[in-house]
Design an enzyme around this catalytic site. Structure first.
Site, PDB file in Angstrom:
ATOM      1  N   LYS A  36      -7.373  -6.223  -0.017  1.00 36.82           N
ATOM      2  CA  LYS A  36      -7.994  -5.483   1.080  1.00 36.82           C
ATOM      3  C   LYS A  36      -8.771  -4.290   0.518  1.00 36.82           C
ATOM      4  CE  LYS A  36      -5.179  -4.393   4.406  1.00 36.82           C
ATOM      5  NZ  LYS A  36      -3.910  -3.851   4.946  1.00 36.82           N
ATOM      6  N   LYS A  49       0.848  -1.185   0.000  1.00 35.21           N
ATOM      7  CA  LYS A  49       0.000   0.000   0.000  1.00 35.21           C
ATOM      8  C   LYS A  49       0.887   1.240   0.000  1.00 35.21           C
ATOM      9  CE  LYS A  49      -0.826   0.517   5.010  1.00 35.21           C
ATOM     10  NZ  LYS A  49      -1.877   0.482   6.054  1.00 35.21           N
TER      11      LYS A  49
END
Length: 257
Positions: free
Chosen positions: A110, A42
């Site tokens: 996610k 991320k």
């Protein structure tokens, strides 16, 4: 791609595992070499769940040795951030964002769910079958009685593979500052009852490991607490990652003794 295994499927309690968030291939290799159980891609410059591009995530994944478990963020709830994360082709469509990230070959995808009542949960889960983790934010009503179990049930019904609690704000307030042990215990127990993988994160420090690991989530997620100077925007510190790994392994040994 390494075969995914669901921790809850084991007849014995699995040890709590370490998720380390990384922003590029160099950090991914550092985290894996230090013993991280899950390497999570991320962008720490863009908030709690800032997504990297699918191209960047694919490069991170292929640069790791076979068998390293990976995950990646499919963008945050904001349309602009989601569009940046998955590229022009995805626009502001969360289903397309999930599908694009699933195509990178990571083990888990996610996506923020939180307070977004209108999100197409079942369609997002279908875009990454058996691989989608819903991220709830501690600041968004989870302290209310029954809120966390209700979200877990909703995600399970939609076909999600897991649920995680994180903190949206990254200005020093840790997970334990926002949610009580009772709420976190209830969340983990609800995930177990619905056979969802569970995770706890949110500005965690190594010192938080004993108390949170005692709740028996499947994963504890870290970024800033394992970076230089405790700053999530700086690079990972291999020594801090190794310290977190050692702490979790010591607890696992104690539990097995």
């Amino acid at each position: 791609m390494p075969q995914r295994s669901h921790p809850i499927a084991s007849p014995l309690p699995a040890p709590v595992r370490l998720l380390v968030s990384v922003r590029d291939g160099a950090e991914a290799r550092l985290a894996a070499a230090a013993g991280a159980d899950l390497v999570d891609a991320k962008d720490p410059e863009r908030g709690a769940l800032g997504g990297l591009t699918p191209q960047a995530v694919r490069a991170i994944r292929v640069g790791l040795a076979p068998g390293i478990v990976t995950s990646a963020v499919a963008g945050d709830e904001g349309g602009q951030e989601r569009g940046q994360a998955c590229g022009q082709a995805c626009g502001e469509d969360p289903v397309a964002a999930v599908a694009a990230m699933a195509e990178t070959g990571v083990d888990w995808v996610k996506v923020a769910v939180g307070a977004a009542e209108g999100r197409p949960l079942a369609a997002m889960a279908a875009a990454a079958p058996g691989r989608l983790i819903g991220v709830l934010f501690a600041e968004e009503g989870l302290a209310e009685a029954g809120a966390a179990p209700a979200w877990v049930a909703r995600l399970a019904a939609a076909g999600f593979a897991g649920a995680m609690i994180d903190t949206r704000g990254k200005a020093g307030r840790r997970l334990g500052d926002l949610l009580s042990p009772a709420v976190l215990t209830e969340f983990v127990a609800s995930c177990r009852a619905h056979r969802l993988m569970s995770g706890l994160a949110g500005s965690l420090a190594v010192a938080d490991i004993p108390a949170l690991a005692a709740l028996r989530p499947d994963y504890l997620g870290f970024r800033g607490g394992l970076c230089r100077e405790g700053d999530r925007r700086q690079g990972l510190d291999a020594g801090r990652v190794a310290e977190a790994v050692a702490a979790l392994r010591a607890l696992a040994r104690d539990a097995a003794a």
